[in-house]
Write a protein that holds these residues in place. Structure first.
Motif, PDB file in Angstrom:
ATOM      1  N   ALA A  71       0.388  -9.089 -20.876  1.00 11.00           N
ATOM      2  CA  ALA A  71       0.527  -8.092 -21.936  1.00 11.00           C
ATOM      3  C   ALA A  71       1.942  -8.185 -22.486  1.00 11.00           C
ATOM      4  O   ALA A  71       2.839  -8.767 -21.860  1.00 11.00           O
ATOM      5  CB  ALA A  71       0.250  -6.686 -21.422  1.00 11.00           C
ATOM      6  N   ALA A 271      -1.338   0.870 -29.063  1.00 13.41           N
ATOM      7  CA  ALA A 271      -1.778  -0.382 -28.450  1.00 13.41           C
ATOM      8  C   ALA A 271      -2.368  -1.257 -29.537  1.00 13.41           C
ATOM      9  O   ALA A 271      -3.051  -0.769 -30.436  1.00 13.41           O
ATOM     10  CB  ALA A 271      -2.823  -0.114 -27.377  1.00 13.41           C
ATOM     11  N   ILE A 273      -4.659  -4.599 -29.554  1.00 16.18           N
ATOM     12  CA  ILE A 273      -5.419  -5.359 -28.562  1.00 16.18           C
ATOM     13  C   ILE A 273      -6.266  -6.433 -29.228  1.00 16.18           C
ATOM     14  O   ILE A 273      -6.929  -6.196 -30.241  1.00 16.18           O
ATOM     15  CB  ILE A 273      -6.307  -4.403 -27.747  1.00 16.18           C
ATOM     16  N   THR A 277      -5.001 -10.939 -25.317  1.00 13.43           N
ATOM     17  CA  THR A 277      -3.825 -10.204 -24.874  1.00 13.43           C
ATOM     18  C   THR A 277      -3.685  -8.927 -25.683  1.00 13.43           C
ATOM     19  O   THR A 277      -4.448  -8.668 -26.621  1.00 13.43           O
ATOM     20  CB  THR A 277      -2.547 -11.069 -24.997  1.00 13.43           C
ATOM     21  N   GLY A 278      -2.708  -8.113 -25.301  1.00 18.36           N
ATOM     22  CA  GLY A 278      -2.445  -6.869 -26.009  1.00 18.36           C
ATOM     23  C   GLY A 278      -0.956  -6.629 -26.124  1.00 18.36           C
ATOM     24  O   GLY A 278      -0.167  -7.048 -25.259  1.00 18.36           O
ATOM     25  N   PHE A 280       1.913  -3.545 -26.793  1.00 16.00           N
ATOM     26  CA  PHE A 280       2.032  -2.096 -26.653  1.00 16.00           C
ATOM     27  C   PHE A 280       3.431  -1.671 -27.079  1.00 16.00           C
ATOM     28  O   PHE A 280       4.423  -2.269 -26.665  1.00 16.00           O
ATOM     29  CB  PHE A 280       1.735  -1.690 -25.205  1.00 16.00           C
ATOM     30  N   LEU A 307      -1.014   3.164 -21.882  1.00 17.89           N
ATOM     31  CA  LEU A 307      -2.069   2.392 -22.531  1.00 17.89           C
ATOM     32  C   LEU A 307      -2.077   0.953 -22.009  1.00 17.89           C
ATOM     33  O   LEU A 307      -3.138   0.358 -21.805  1.00 17.89           O
ATOM     34  CB  LEU A 307      -1.870   2.391 -24.046  1.00 17.89           C
ATOM     35  N   MET A 308      -0.884   0.408 -21.798  1.00 18.84           N
ATOM     36  CA  MET A 308      -0.778  -0.947 -21.272  1.00 18.84           C
ATOM     37  C   MET A 308      -1.354  -1.031 -19.859  1.00 18.84           C
ATOM     38  O   MET A 308      -2.088  -1.972 -19.528  1.00 18.84           O
ATOM     39  CB  MET A 308       0.684  -1.403 -21.279  1.00 18.84           C
ATOM     40  N   ASP A 310      -3.668   0.873 -18.566  1.00 17.62           N
ATOM     41  CA  ASP A 310      -5.114   0.990 -18.675  1.00 17.62           C
ATOM     42  C   ASP A 310      -5.730  -0.347 -19.099  1.00 17.62           C
ATOM     43  O   ASP A 310      -6.757  -0.779 -18.565  1.00 17.62           O
ATOM     44  CB  ASP A 310      -5.467   2.091 -19.674  1.00 17.62           C
ATOM     45  N   TYR A 311      -5.090  -0.999 -20.062  1.00 15.69           N
ATOM     46  CA  TYR A 311      -5.548  -2.312 -20.530  1.00 15.69           C
ATOM     47  C   TYR A 311      -5.503  -3.336 -19.398  1.00 15.69           C
ATOM     48  O   TYR A 311      -6.453  -4.119 -19.213  1.00 15.69           O
ATOM     49  CB  TYR A 311      -4.664  -2.756 -21.696  1.00 15.69           C
ATOM     50  N   GLU A 314      -8.399  -2.964 -17.027  1.00 16.83           N
ATOM     51  CA  GLU A 314      -9.638  -3.562 -17.526  1.00 16.83           C
ATOM     52  C   GLU A 314      -9.571  -5.083 -17.496  1.00 16.83           C
ATOM     53  O   GLU A 314     -10.538  -5.755 -17.143  1.00 16.83           O
ATOM     54  CB  GLU A 314      -9.914  -3.092 -18.952  1.00 16.83           C
ATOM     55  N   LYS A 315      -8.429  -5.621 -17.850  1.00 16.90           N
ATOM     56  CA  LYS A 315      -8.279  -7.072 -17.931  1.00 16.90           C
ATOM     57  C   LYS A 315      -8.371  -7.722 -16.553  1.00 16.90           C
ATOM     58  O   LYS A 315      -8.978  -8.785 -16.393  1.00 16.90           O
ATOM     59  CB  LYS A 315      -6.938  -7.409 -18.584  1.00 16.90           C
TER      60      LYS A 315
END
Length: 365
Positions: A71, A271, A273, A277-278, A280, A307-308, A310-311, A314-315
């Motif tokens: 990220a 965020a 996304i 990748t994402g 933030f 938010l990062m 949380d991402y 999931e990732k």
């Protein structure tokens, strides 16, 4: 202990340095509390200060390094006195959006207790929505950093608004999935398509794709709104909004308007996304006039850090990261409720370091 996730860290300009320091401290504290390893940071120099010194807006190989991380976290970029010859700002982050296809711009807007509320109606305390802004196309397709504008001498400039099926399908599916996740957490779970389909062919296309995807999500309530009417409704009854999906420029404008309803840009997390990748970042600017003075509100950056997390959960499939995100969000909520968070931005007595320290204490309790 397993190695932590790899974060490309761009502190950037002005208060970007201050709020990045606050965010890394809170991220590491929450991960420790959740039983997850601290992240590994790959620092990348970029922004207006770097451009002023080198003539480049990001260090050599910086974009590649950012893409290799799990990220990207960005503090803030820009200095008023440092611009390109055409007058536009230094904006390497727009190129990162484009390069890595960061199509889903997630802008949560939430009212917190004891934080400023700009509307007199008591229902303003119930504001809890997400503006989902497509971040790679729309009118920003022609942003100066991409060099796509058609310039005819000193007579005219044509900027193009681009809507593609591939990106818009991904965006709308992201929106429906986000509404579904919010519904599972007790939110309204409603998705509103915001456009100008009555005037622009591109916007009619945007809505057409929304309607094609809608049957795949029969559990999600939907609605439609023209962007000008939506701006009005954000003032009249923003508490009725849940997830709003829209084109890039519309989202750029409405997310700032909505942020102003719940205190200001110091609470505006973000965020961006893509499929790989994402990125933030707080949605505010670099505010160089208060850089290093311990005055900046770090909460937009810290909530972007949540938010990062949380991402990353999931990732990676590691629930501890999602747990760490909830720890941060709950700490901000309880901190405001107990009047333990009083940022100077809101007329309080707490600067960047004090807000950060108090959040650290809340997380430790």
């Amino acid at each position: 202990m397993a190695e932590g996730m790899r974060i490309a860290l761009i502190r950037g300009d002005g208060i970007g340095v201050d709020v990045s320091n606050a965010t890394t401290a809170i991220v590491e504290k929450s991960l420790s509390r959740a039983g997850a390893p601290a992240p590994r940071y790959e620092e990348i120099d970029a922004g207006a200060h770097y451009f002023r010194e080198t003539g480049h807006d990001i260090q050599p190989g910086g974009e590649e390094l950012a893409g290799q991380a799990d990220a990207i976290f960005l503090g803030a970029i820009g200095l008023p006195a440092v611009r390109h010859s055409d007058g536009t700002e230094i904006s390497p982050h727009l190129r990162l959006r484009d390069r890595f296809g960061l199509y889903a711009g997630v802008r949560p807007v939430r009212a917190y207790p004891n934080a400023p509320q700009r509307l007199a109606d008591p229902r303003a305390a119930e504001i809890d929505m997400v503006i989902l802004r497509e971040s790679t196309e729309g009118l920003f397709y022609s942003a100066a950093v991409h060099g796509r504008s058609e310039v005819t001498g000193d007579e005219q400039v044509i900027d193009k608004l681009l809507i593609t099926r591939a990106t818009t399908e991904r965006l709308h599916r992201f929106g429906f999935e986000l509404a579904r996740k919010r519904k599972a957490r007790g939110k309204a779970g409603k998705l509103t398509c915001v456009d100008k389909a009555n005037v622009f062919t591109s916007m009619a296309f945007f809505r057409k794709i929304f309607d094609e995807i809608r049957p795949d999500y029969p559990d999600i309530e939907v609605s439609y709104q023209y962007v000008d009417a939506q701006a009005l409704d954000l003032i009249r009854h923003p508490w009725d909004s849940d997830v709003l999906v829209m084109e890039n420029m519309f989202g750029d404008i409405l997310s700032d308007l909505a942020g102003g309803l719940v205190g200001g840009m110091g609470m505006a997390c973000c965020a961006e996304i893509g499929d790989q990748t994402g990125l933030f970042q707080p949605a505010h600017g670099s505010a160089p006039d208060i850089m290093g003075q311990d005055k900046a509100n770090p909460l937009a950056a810290i909530l972007s850090g949540a938010l990062m997390l949380d991402y990353l959960g999931e990732k990676s499939g590691q629930t501890a990261y999602a747990d760490a995100a909830r720890i941060v969000e709950d700490a901000v909520e309880s901190g405001f409720a107990a009047n333990r968070l009083r940022p100077m931005e809101f007329g309080g007595d707490m600067g960047t370091r004090a807000v950060t320290s108090e959040l650290m204490a809340i997380i430790s309790e």
